[in-house]
Write a protein that holds these residues in place. Sequence first.
Motif, PDB file in Angstrom:
ATOM      1  N   PRO A   1       0.799  -1.236   0.000  1.00 27.14           N
ATOM      2  CA  PRO A   1       0.000   0.000   0.000  1.00 27.14           C
ATOM      3  C   PRO A   1       0.825   1.276   0.000  1.00 27.14           C
ATOM      4  CG  PRO A   1      -0.066  -1.059   2.157  1.00 27.14           C
ATOM      5  CD  PRO A   1       0.563  -2.047   1.212  1.00 27.14           C
ATOM      6  N   ILE A   2       1.957   1.268   0.663  1.00 23.85           N
ATOM      7  CA  ILE A   2       2.750   2.502   0.726  1.00 23.85           C
ATOM      8  C   ILE A   2       3.425   2.778  -0.611  1.00 23.85           C
ATOM      9  CG2 ILE A   2       4.601   3.711   1.914  1.00 23.85           C
ATOM     10  CD1 ILE A   2       1.954   3.205   3.501  1.00 23.85           C
ATOM     11  N   GLU A   3       3.925   1.719  -1.266  1.00 22.99           N
ATOM     12  CA  GLU A   3       4.489   1.912  -2.601  1.00 22.99           C
ATOM     13  C   GLU A   3       3.429   2.439  -3.554  1.00 22.99           C
ATOM     14  OE1 GLU A   3       6.586  -1.350  -4.286  1.00 22.99           O
ATOM     15  OE2 GLU A   3       7.932  -1.610  -2.578  1.00 22.99           O
ATOM     16  N   SER A   4       2.218   1.915  -3.439  1.00 22.04           N
ATOM     17  CA  SER A   4       1.116   2.383  -4.284  1.00 22.04           C
ATOM     18  C   SER A   4       0.794   3.843  -3.997  1.00 22.04           C
ATOM     19  CB  SER A   4      -0.130   1.526  -4.056  1.00 22.04           C
ATOM     20  OG  SER A   4       0.065   0.202  -4.509  1.00 22.04           O
ATOM     21  N   ALA A   5       0.837   4.206  -2.723  1.00 23.11           N
ATOM     22  CA  ALA A   5       0.561   5.590  -2.339  1.00 23.11           C
ATOM     23  C   ALA A   5       1.615   6.534  -2.914  1.00 23.11           C
ATOM     24  CB  ALA A   5       0.513   5.712  -0.818  1.00 23.11           C
ATOM     25  N   ILE A   6       2.872   6.141  -2.848  1.00 22.71           N
ATOM     26  CA  ILE A   6       3.956   6.966  -3.383  1.00 22.71           C
ATOM     27  C   ILE A   6       3.826   7.106  -4.893  1.00 22.71           C
ATOM     28  CG2 ILE A   6       6.449   7.018  -3.787  1.00 22.71           C
ATOM     29  CD1 ILE A   6       6.794   5.874  -0.957  1.00 22.71           C
ATOM     30  N   ALA A   7       3.495   6.002  -5.565  1.00 23.53           N
ATOM     31  CA  ALA A   7       3.294   6.059  -7.018  1.00 23.53           C
ATOM     32  C   ALA A   7       2.152   7.010  -7.364  1.00 23.53           C
ATOM     33  CB  ALA A   7       3.006   4.656  -7.556  1.00 23.53           C
ATOM     34  N   TYR A   8       1.107   6.998  -6.544  1.00 21.49           N
ATOM     35  CA  TYR A   8      -0.037   7.883  -6.780  1.00 21.49           C
ATOM     36  C   TYR A   8       0.378   9.346  -6.618  1.00 21.49           C
ATOM     37  CZ  TYR A   8      -4.794   9.681  -6.619  1.00 21.49           C
ATOM     38  OH  TYR A   8      -5.947  10.384  -6.882  1.00 21.49           O
ATOM     39  N   ILE A   9       1.190   9.620  -5.615  1.00 19.16           N
ATOM     40  CA  ILE A   9       1.693  10.978  -5.408  1.00 19.16           C
ATOM     41  C   ILE A   9       2.476  11.436  -6.629  1.00 19.16           C
ATOM     42  CG2 ILE A   9       3.405  12.340  -4.125  1.00 19.16           C
ATOM     43  CD1 ILE A   9       2.530  10.841  -1.603  1.00 19.16           C
ATOM     44  N   GLU A  10       3.332  10.575  -7.148  1.00 17.29           N
ATOM     45  CA  GLU A  10       4.176  10.945  -8.280  1.00 17.29           C
ATOM     46  C   GLU A  10       3.357  11.215  -9.536  1.00 17.29           C
ATOM     47  OE1 GLU A  10       6.934   7.740  -8.495  1.00 17.29           O
ATOM     48  OE2 GLU A  10       8.104   8.437  -6.770  1.00 17.29           O
ATOM     49  N   GLU A  11       2.222  10.548  -9.666  1.00 13.98           N
ATOM     50  CA  GLU A  11       1.376  10.731 -10.839  1.00 13.98           C
ATOM     51  C   GLU A  11       0.401  11.892 -10.698  1.00 13.98           C
ATOM     52  OE1 GLU A  11      -0.507   6.962 -11.291  1.00 13.98           O
ATOM     53  OE2 GLU A  11       1.307   5.946 -11.998  1.00 13.98           O
ATOM     54  N   HIS A  12       0.066  12.279  -9.448  1.00  8.96           N
ATOM     55  CA  HIS A  12      -0.989  13.271  -9.224  1.00  8.96           C
ATOM     56  C   HIS A  12      -0.559  14.432  -8.341  1.00  8.96           C
ATOM     57  CE1 HIS A  12      -4.098  10.667 -11.049  1.00  8.96           C
ATOM     58  NE2 HIS A  12      -3.396   9.678 -10.531  1.00  8.96           N
ATOM     59  N   PHE A  13       0.743  14.631  -8.182  1.00  9.35           N
ATOM     60  CA  PHE A  13       1.208  15.671  -7.257  1.00  9.35           C
ATOM     61  C   PHE A  13       0.714  17.064  -7.656  1.00  9.35           C
ATOM     62  CE2 PHE A  13       4.378  15.633 -10.599  1.00  9.35           C
ATOM     63  CZ  PHE A  13       4.683  16.969 -10.789  1.00  9.35           C
ATOM     64  N   HIS A  14       0.407  17.259  -8.939  1.00 10.39           N
ATOM     65  CA  HIS A  14      -0.035  18.566  -9.422  1.00 10.39           C
ATOM     66  C   HIS A  14      -1.517  18.812  -9.127  1.00 10.39           C
ATOM     67  CE1 HIS A  14      -0.921  15.580 -12.448  1.00 10.39           C
ATOM     68  NE2 HIS A  14      -1.843  16.376 -12.945  1.00 10.39           N
ATOM     69  N   GLU A  15      -2.205  17.787  -8.614  1.00  9.90           N
ATOM     70  CA  GLU A  15      -3.632  17.894  -8.315  1.00  9.90           C
ATOM     71  C   GLU A  15      -3.843  17.986  -6.792  1.00  9.90           C
ATOM     72  OE1 GLU A  15      -5.249  14.325  -9.878  1.00  9.90           O
ATOM     73  OE2 GLU A  15      -4.683  14.755 -11.954  1.00  9.90           O
ATOM     74  N   PRO A  16      -5.028  18.413  -6.355  1.00 15.27           N
ATOM     75  CA  PRO A  16      -5.328  18.355  -4.918  1.00 15.27           C
ATOM     76  C   PRO A  16      -5.313  16.892  -4.450  1.00 15.27           C
ATOM     77  CG  PRO A  16      -6.882  19.794  -6.048  1.00 15.27           C
ATOM     78  CD  PRO A  16      -6.108  19.077  -7.121  1.00 15.27           C
ATOM     79  N   ILE A  17      -4.574  16.604  -3.399  1.00 19.11           N
ATOM     80  CA  ILE A  17      -4.474  15.234  -2.866  1.00 19.11           C
ATOM     81  C   ILE A  17      -4.674  15.297  -1.362  1.00 19.11           C
ATOM     82  CG2 ILE A  17      -2.987  13.220  -2.517  1.00 19.11           C
ATOM     83  CD1 ILE A  17      -1.489  13.917  -5.015  1.00 19.11           C
ATOM     84  N   SER A  18      -5.489  14.416  -0.825  1.00 19.42           N
ATOM     85  CA  SER A  18      -5.677  14.348   0.622  1.00 19.42           C
ATOM     86  C   SER A  18      -5.271  12.974   1.135  1.00 19.42           C
ATOM     87  CB  SER A  18      -7.146  14.601   0.992  1.00 19.42           C
ATOM     88  OG  SER A  18      -7.964  13.521   0.558  1.00 19.42           O
ATOM     89  N   LEU A  19      -4.894  12.931   2.402  1.00 22.36           N
ATOM     90  CA  LEU A  19      -4.529  11.660   3.025  1.00 22.36           C
ATOM     91  C   LEU A  19      -5.701  10.685   2.955  1.00 22.36           C
ATOM     92  CD1 LEU A  19      -2.540  11.130   6.263  1.00 22.36           C
ATOM     93  CD2 LEU A  19      -4.737   9.979   6.000  1.00 22.36           C
TER      94      LEU A  19
END
Length: 270
Positions: free
Chosen positions: A149-167
């Motif tokens: 799950p944490i690797e998936s979360a990091i990958a998601y950050i890298e793909e969507h960092f330019h968008e609003p992201i919440s925990l």
Amino acid sequence: MCDVLIVDEDLAARQHVRGLLSSGEYQYLRVTEADSTARALPIVRQHHPFLVLYDPAVTDASGLDFGRKIKEHDPLIHVVVHSQLKMFELVCQAINHGFDGYLLKPVIREDLYHIFGRLIQNDLRHSLHQGAKRALVARQESPADLGNPIESAIAYIEEHFHEPISLQEVAERVYLSPSYFSRLFKSEVGTTFIDYLTQYRIQKSKMLLRVTSLPIEIIANNTGFSNSSYFSTTFKRIVGRTPSEYRAMMSALKERSDAEPAQENKTERE
């Protein structure tokens, strides 16, 4: 976090490359070293560095196999071979495997900087062309790996960092409660989810400040900050300078770096 990972059994070779990066226009990059692929792989998986520079002669590297593993794990990580061997066959194999460069030891500063400049500019063109979706090559978003799950979360950050992201949004994506996800993230990564996301966005903004003349407002928007004021405040808190001051500093460093070879050539002629 790690931007550049140097994998080499030769301590002097690692320190030489680190010194070249820390004394010029790329000093903002965070460099990590490893003397084996066994120590390097966890860093690759956790931090997804911008570039991995490695010597295929490392005992447990199995030649170019280590680079192939990196590309299989994340095709967007740049891989550059760093070797004493000037072998046409090895260079061709590296190119055929999709690696991004080949440097002979001892590394020459101009060659190293040329590779970084080329890769950063290529990534930037992709980023701007895709509306800054990611400062790397485009790829389809992969489904969450619930076993990691944490690797998936990091990958998601890298793909969507330019968008609003919440925990909460990311926790739901990996099917964990926000509280448990928050504890797990800090346990595995060593920092909180929000701090990691903020640091990642700041790192991307540094690249844009260094290699473009885009207005601060555009950079703030392209790296996920709600407005330029919040971006500037956060940037200064983390970097110690405002975005404008950082851009001016990087520009001055580049001018000084470009002037040094010219001065050296002039001295030699005299």
